[in-house]
Design a protein around this motif. Structure first.
Motif, mmCIF file in Angstrom:
data_model
loop_
_atom_site.group_PDB
_atom_site.id
_atom_site.type_symbol
_atom_site.label_atom_id
_atom_site.label_comp_id
_atom_site.label_asym_id
_atom_site.label_seq_id
_atom_site.Cartn_x
_atom_site.Cartn_y
_atom_site.Cartn_z
ATOM 1 N N UNK A 191 14.800 29.546 68.742
ATOM 2 C CA UNK A 191 15.116 28.121 68.831
ATOM 3 C C UNK A 191 13.840 27.272 68.827
ATOM 4 N N UNK A 192 12.820 27.727 69.567
ATOM 5 C CA UNK A 192 11.563 26.982 69.636
ATOM 6 C C UNK A 192 10.885 26.924 68.279
ATOM 7 N N UNK A 212 12.290 27.281 65.303
ATOM 8 C CA UNK A 212 13.092 26.532 64.335
ATOM 9 C C UNK A 212 13.251 25.066 64.706
ATOM 10 N N UNK A 213 12.875 24.710 65.930
ATOM 11 C CA UNK A 213 12.998 23.324 66.364
ATOM 12 C C UNK A 213 14.428 22.911 66.637
ATOM 13 N N UNK A 214 15.219 23.855 67.184
ATOM 14 C CA UNK A 214 16.628 23.560 67.499
ATOM 15 C C UNK A 214 16.923 24.069 68.904
ATOM 16 N N UNK A 215 18.138 23.805 69.378
ATOM 17 C CA UNK A 215 18.552 24.323 70.684
ATOM 18 C C UNK A 215 18.989 25.779 70.553
ATOM 19 N N UNK A 216 19.003 26.494 71.707
ATOM 20 C CA UNK A 216 19.433 27.890 71.639
ATOM 21 C C UNK A 216 20.937 27.967 71.357
ATOM 22 N N UNK A 217 21.684 26.886 71.680
ATOM 23 C CA UNK A 217 23.107 26.864 71.330
ATOM 24 C C UNK A 217 23.286 26.857 69.810
ATOM 25 N N UNK A 218 22.418 26.145 69.102
ATOM 26 C CA UNK A 218 22.484 26.132 67.634
ATOM 27 C C UNK A 218 22.180 27.514 67.072
ATOM 28 N N UNK A 219 21.196 28.202 67.660
ATOM 29 C CA UNK A 219 20.890 29.571 67.229
ATOM 30 C C UNK A 219 22.115 30.462 67.420
ATOM 31 N N UNK A 225 20.797 25.881 59.256
ATOM 32 C CA UNK A 225 21.104 27.321 59.240
ATOM 33 C C UNK A 225 19.962 28.112 58.596
ATOM 34 N N UNK A 226 19.462 27.617 57.473
ATOM 35 C CA UNK A 226 18.385 28.323 56.779
ATOM 36 C C UNK A 226 17.106 28.329 57.613
ATOM 37 N N UNK A 227 16.845 27.234 58.331
ATOM 38 C CA UNK A 227 15.650 27.177 59.169
ATOM 39 C C UNK A 227 15.737 28.198 60.307
ATOM 40 N N UNK A 228 16.921 28.310 60.896
ATOM 41 C CA UNK A 228 17.121 29.295 61.973
ATOM 42 C C UNK A 228 16.985 30.713 61.433
ATOM 43 N N UNK A 229 17.575 30.986 60.282
ATOM 44 C CA UNK A 229 17.499 32.328 59.691
ATOM 45 C C UNK A 229 16.057 32.683 59.346
ATOM 46 N N UNK A 230 15.293 31.703 58.855
ATOM 47 C CA UNK A 230 13.888 31.949 58.536
ATOM 48 C C UNK A 230 13.104 32.282 59.810
#
Length: 330
Positions: A5-6, A8-15, A30-35
């Protein structure tokens, strides 16, 4: 997950939503988290997930050590269906299809935390053992005759035998002989029953059954005995391997197939179209059998405390006509 999450710059709920394939996530996010997951070599902790959800998302399969085409294909069909539905599979095999080894296999799977069990059950002892499985573990049997009052998925073996026997009678044969499998197997007995019922219904003579194991060696011995009788013009074999042995016995005795004797099998092995001649046989859809078994197990897993009536799900076979059966010579 917090590291992903850190990065990708999102919350852990988004992950979590991305991992669980939740639809309400933008494609770019989604692609940013997967990367980020690929960069960190992130893998879901299945043990932690199991503790949190009390579900392992793993199914157990009880099989037995064999090279027989039918049970092997059942195992593959079940495993493929489970994998397509997103489940892992743990397989426990037994050498002896009796009560105690089957229960021990079930116990090994339960210790691994499986959510449910599918057992390949060609003999009644397997289904009987499943009725004594630990409470709270949904179980489904694949195979047998459906008479055990237990959730079962099976091919309609009697209907398949009727298809093969009716086909030979329709070609003009006065009667049909049967090279059977081991009669303590419900599948073999059901094929005998279907063959016999069809002959009775047609008013044809019902010859004695010759029985043996499920392999070409047994079929060869059965075929040698049948080849000695010049009145034999049609043989329905309990599986394709038995048919292979019968074909060789007929060839060695000078009885031509299909000119002198028509031969049909049961299973529709991938190689049966390359027998000489290509074998007319009864096709069993093992992929459909696996899908039906998985569907039935998931329905039972969804019912609290397993409080649901047993079902007997029957998959219809179909005839695959080829060159090994023809009208008799006049």
């Amino acid at each position: 997950m917090r590291d992903v999450a850190k990065l990708a710059g999102v919350s852990h709920q988004t992950v979590s939503r991305v991992i669980n394939e939740h639809p309400n996530v933008r494609a770019e996010t989604r692609e940013r988290v997967l990367a980020a997951m690929r960069s960190l070599n992130y893998r879901r902790n299945l043990a932690a997930r199991t503790l949190a959800t009390r579900e392992s998302h793993t199914l157990g399969i009880v099989g037995f050590e064999t090279t027989l085409f039918g049970p092997e294909s059942m195992l593959y069909g079940i495993e493929s269906a489970a994998r397509a539905a997103g489940y892992l599979v743990s397989v426990a095999t037994v050498r002896d299809l009796s009560h105690r080894p089957v229960l021990e296999a079930v116990d090994r799977l339960v210790q691994h935390g499986v959510d449910g069990i599918i057992a390949i059950a060609p003999k009644p002892a397997v289904t009987t053992a499943l009725t004594h499985a630990p409470a709270g573990i949904p179980c489904v049997a694949v195979g047998g005759d459906g008479r055990a009052g237990f959730p079962t998925v099976r091919v309609d073996n009697a209907a398949g035998a009727r298809l093969a026997t009716r086909h030979l009678l329709d070609l003009g044969h006065a009667t049909v002989h049967h090279a059977a499998g081991p009669l303590d197997w419900p599948e073999a007995q059901a094929r005998v029953d279907g063959w016999r019922e069809t002959l009775y219904a047609a008013g044809a003579v019902v010859p004695p059954v010759t029985a043996g194991w499920w392999d070409a060696a047994a079929g060869y011995e059965q075929g040698r005995r049948l080849a000695e009788d010049p009145s034999v013009t049609a043989v329905f074999c309990a599986n394709d391997r038995i048919a292979l042995g019968v074909l060789r016995a007929m060839h060695e005795s000078g009885r031509r197939v299909p000119d002198d004797v028509s031969v049909t099998g049961f299973d529709d092995m991938p190689d049966s179209g390359f027998f000489l001649p290509p074998l007319t046989t009864v096709h069993q859809d093992f992929a459909e059998l696996g899908r039906r078994a998985l569907s039935l197990l998931l329905r039972h897993m969804a019912v609290p405390d397993g409080d649901s009536p047993p079902e007997d799900v029957v998959v219809a076979p179909r005839l695959t006509p080829r060159a090994s059966a023809s009208p008799p010579r006049r």
